[in-house]
Design a protein around this motif. Structure first.
Motif, PDB file in Angstrom:
ATOM      1  N   ALA A 131      52.548  49.562  42.321  1.00 36.59           N
ATOM      2  CA  ALA A 131      52.090  48.197  42.065  1.00 36.59           C
ATOM      3  C   ALA A 131      50.569  48.157  42.153  1.00 36.59           C
ATOM      4  O   ALA A 131      49.970  48.698  43.094  1.00 36.59           O
ATOM      5  CB  ALA A 131      52.704  47.231  43.070  1.00 36.59           C
ATOM      6  N   ASP A 132      49.932  47.520  41.180  1.00 39.64           N
ATOM      7  CA  ASP A 132      48.468  47.404  41.200  1.00 39.64           C
ATOM      8  C   ASP A 132      48.055  46.274  42.153  1.00 39.64           C
ATOM      9  O   ASP A 132      48.925  45.609  42.764  1.00 39.64           O
ATOM     10  CB  ASP A 132      47.919  47.202  39.790  1.00 39.64           C
ATOM     11  CG  ASP A 132      48.351  45.875  39.152  1.00 39.64           C
ATOM     12  OD1 ASP A 132      48.732  44.935  39.885  1.00 39.64           O
ATOM     13  OD2 ASP A 132      48.300  45.776  37.911  1.00 39.64           O
ATOM     14  N   PRO A 133      46.751  46.019  42.328  1.00 39.18           N
ATOM     15  CA  PRO A 133      46.311  44.978  43.281  1.00 39.18           C
ATOM     16  C   PRO A 133      46.866  43.597  42.986  1.00 39.18           C
ATOM     17  O   PRO A 133      46.889  42.727  43.873  1.00 39.18           O
ATOM     18  CB  PRO A 133      44.785  45.015  43.154  1.00 39.18           C
ATOM     19  CG  PRO A 133      44.479  46.411  42.706  1.00 39.18           C
ATOM     20  CD  PRO A 133      45.602  46.787  41.808  1.00 39.18           C
ATOM     21  N   HIS A 134      47.305  43.352  41.759  1.00 35.67           N
ATOM     22  CA  HIS A 134      47.882  42.055  41.396  1.00 35.67           C
ATOM     23  C   HIS A 134      49.406  42.043  41.506  1.00 35.67           C
ATOM     24  O   HIS A 134      50.047  41.057  41.147  1.00 35.67           O
ATOM     25  CB  HIS A 134      47.468  41.694  39.961  1.00 35.67           C
ATOM     26  CG  HIS A 134      45.988  41.694  39.751  1.00 35.67           C
ATOM     27  ND1 HIS A 134      45.145  40.749  40.295  1.00 35.67           N
ATOM     28  CD2 HIS A 134      45.189  42.557  39.059  1.00 35.67           C
ATOM     29  CE1 HIS A 134      43.895  41.015  39.962  1.00 35.67           C
ATOM     30  NE2 HIS A 134      43.891  42.104  39.202  1.00 35.67           N
ATOM     31  N   GLY A 135      49.985  43.143  41.968  1.00 34.48           N
ATOM     32  CA  GLY A 135      51.434  43.236  42.122  1.00 34.48           C
ATOM     33  C   GLY A 135      52.164  43.659  40.873  1.00 34.48           C
ATOM     34  O   GLY A 135      53.397  43.710  40.864  1.00 34.48           O
ATOM     35  N   LYS A 136      51.444  43.976  39.812  1.00 35.34           N
ATOM     36  CA  LYS A 136      52.093  44.384  38.564  1.00 35.34           C
ATOM     37  C   LYS A 136      52.540  45.844  38.663  1.00 35.34           C
ATOM     38  O   LYS A 136      51.749  46.708  39.051  1.00 35.34           O
ATOM     39  CB  LYS A 136      51.123  44.221  37.392  1.00 35.34           C
ATOM     40  CG  LYS A 136      51.730  44.595  36.043  1.00 35.34           C
ATOM     41  CD  LYS A 136      50.722  44.404  34.914  1.00 35.34           C
ATOM     42  CE  LYS A 136      51.326  44.822  33.579  1.00 35.34           C
ATOM     43  NZ  LYS A 136      50.356  44.653  32.464  1.00 35.34           N
ATOM     44  N   HIS A 167      53.530  49.651  37.594  1.00 38.16           N
ATOM     45  CA  HIS A 167      53.157  50.646  36.589  1.00 38.16           C
ATOM     46  C   HIS A 167      53.947  51.918  36.868  1.00 38.16           C
ATOM     47  O   HIS A 167      53.933  52.405  38.005  1.00 38.16           O
ATOM     48  CB  HIS A 167      51.656  50.947  36.641  1.00 38.16           C
ATOM     49  CG  HIS A 167      50.780  49.767  36.402  1.00 38.16           C
ATOM     50  ND1 HIS A 167      50.299  49.435  35.159  1.00 38.16           N
ATOM     51  CD2 HIS A 167      50.311  48.807  37.266  1.00 38.16           C
ATOM     52  CE1 HIS A 167      49.554  48.344  35.252  1.00 38.16           C
ATOM     53  NE2 HIS A 167      49.548  47.946  36.532  1.00 38.16           N
ATOM     54  N   ASP A 201      44.323  51.546  45.774  1.00 36.70           N
ATOM     55  CA  ASP A 201      44.630  50.160  45.417  1.00 36.70           C
ATOM     56  C   ASP A 201      45.945  50.028  44.652  1.00 36.70           C
ATOM     57  O   ASP A 201      46.323  48.921  44.246  1.00 36.70           O
ATOM     58  CB  ASP A 201      43.488  49.550  44.605  1.00 36.70           C
ATOM     59  CG  ASP A 201      43.179  50.335  43.340  1.00 36.70           C
ATOM     60  OD1 ASP A 201      43.661  51.479  43.217  1.00 36.70           O
ATOM     61  OD2 ASP A 201      42.449  49.803  42.476  1.00 36.70           O
ATOM     62  N   HIS A 202      46.646  51.145  44.439  1.00 39.31           N
ATOM     63  CA  HIS A 202      47.976  51.122  43.831  1.00 39.31           C
ATOM     64  C   HIS A 202      48.977  51.639  44.868  1.00 39.31           C
ATOM     65  O   HIS A 202      48.782  52.723  45.434  1.00 39.31           O
ATOM     66  CB  HIS A 202      48.032  52.002  42.578  1.00 39.31           C
ATOM     67  CG  HIS A 202      47.322  51.392  41.405  1.00 39.31           C
ATOM     68  ND1 HIS A 202      45.948  51.246  41.357  1.00 39.31           N
ATOM     69  CD2 HIS A 202      47.812  50.884  40.226  1.00 39.31           C
ATOM     70  CE1 HIS A 202      45.605  50.685  40.210  1.00 39.31           C
ATOM     71  NE2 HIS A 202      46.703  50.447  39.511  1.00 39.31           N
TER      72      HIS A 202
END
Length: 296
Positions: free
Chosen positions: A203-208, A210, A259-260
């Motif tokens: 999850a990236d810093p925005h919660g998305k 990958h 950050d991931h």
């Protein structure tokens, strides 16, 4: 009415591998054990064991009966424990199994602390990189990390931890520090079990989320072995945070793409689905849930 003592003697013979060893475990004589197993076979009108001068073996009927006996004996033991659960102290035995690394770092110290609180309790701990059969091995509790596969048992969540993606400075000096998920995926990776697919979702810093596909160059069945591979520069590893503090502080490993983040790993207490859950099992689960490494 079948005699429960005979069932216990039969189970002891199977688990110990001989009448003599079973007699020693039960504190009786080989003749008494042999007589009761023979009586049990006569009452059932079926052969449970094949005997030779060198070894004992279960018949097909005996194998099925042993499994059912194990369940029945556990239920009887749990019923007795339930009846005694109003007492302030626990007694009898508590058999616990866990994965090697998490078990040795967290479960074994927690079990030791629980044993000190309840001196009449006899504890047994078994560390294994494979999942034990709770019924066949007469275990009371298994502490398991990650997704649960066996729905025959009850499971209580007791905690969680984070997985961190790391690599050695030696590896990164040869490949360069990755600045994207694609660059990180191109590095050699380590798998935490044979046959693990080369796919991770972060999850990236925005919660998305990958998903990346990686190339596994080695695998191991314990986190400590993966740690050794990573320290030697063999590849990138996703390792539990509780295993990494000293190595990160000492600069022997570095975190990649901090950050991931990977999904956290859940920890469960798994125990047989009997009618009565013993007080000592409930007590140990509560104790483990509150336990923090470094203090009992």
């Amino acid at each position: 009415m079948i005699n429960l003592n005979r069932l216990a003697m039969f189970a002891a013979v199977v688990e110990c591998g001989s009448f003599t060893a079973a007699a020693d475990t039960l504190g009786t004589t080989k003749a008494v054990v042999s007589f009761n197993v023979k009586q049990l076979e006569q009452e059932l009108s079926v052969a449970l064991l094949t005997r030779s001068t060198r070894r004992l073996a279960l018949t097909e009927a005996g194998e099925r009966f042993y499994h059912d006996c194990s369940v029945l004996l556990r239920q009887a033991e749990a019923a007795v424990a339930q009846a005694r659960s109003g007492h302030a102290s626990f007694s009898g035995s508590l058999r616990v199994t866990a994965s090697v690394d998490y078990g040795n770092l967290v479960v074994a110290p927690a079990l030791a602390g629980f044993a000190r609180l309840h001196p009449e309790l006899r504890v047994s701990y078994q560390a294994s990189s494979t999942h034990a059969d709770l019924i066949a091995e007469r275990l009371d509790v298994a502490i398991r990390v990650g997704p649960l596969e066996d729905s025959r048992h009850r499971a209580n969540p007791i905690g969680h931890f984070n997985l961190v993606i790391v690599a050695s400075p030696a590896l990164l000096s040869a490949t360069g520090m990755p600045d994207s998920l694609q660059a990180m995926a191109a590095l050699p990776w380590l798998a935490n079990r044979p046959g693990q697919g080369g796919q991770w979702t972060l999850a990236d810093p925005h919660g998305k989320p990958h998903t990346i596909r990686v190339r596994n160059v080695a695998h191991a069945d314990t986190a400590s072995a993966l740690l050794a591979f990573a320290l030697a520069g063999c590849g990138v590893a996703a390792l539990p945070e509780w295993l990494l503090d000293d190595h990160l502080k000492g600069g022997r490993l570095q975190i990649l793409m901090a950050d991931h983040v990977l999904p956290r790993a859940e920890v469960f207490a798994v125990y047989p689905d009997t009618r009565h859950v013993s007080a000592k099992v409930r007590g140990f689960i509560d104790h483990l849930r509150a336990f923090r490494p470094g203090r009992a």
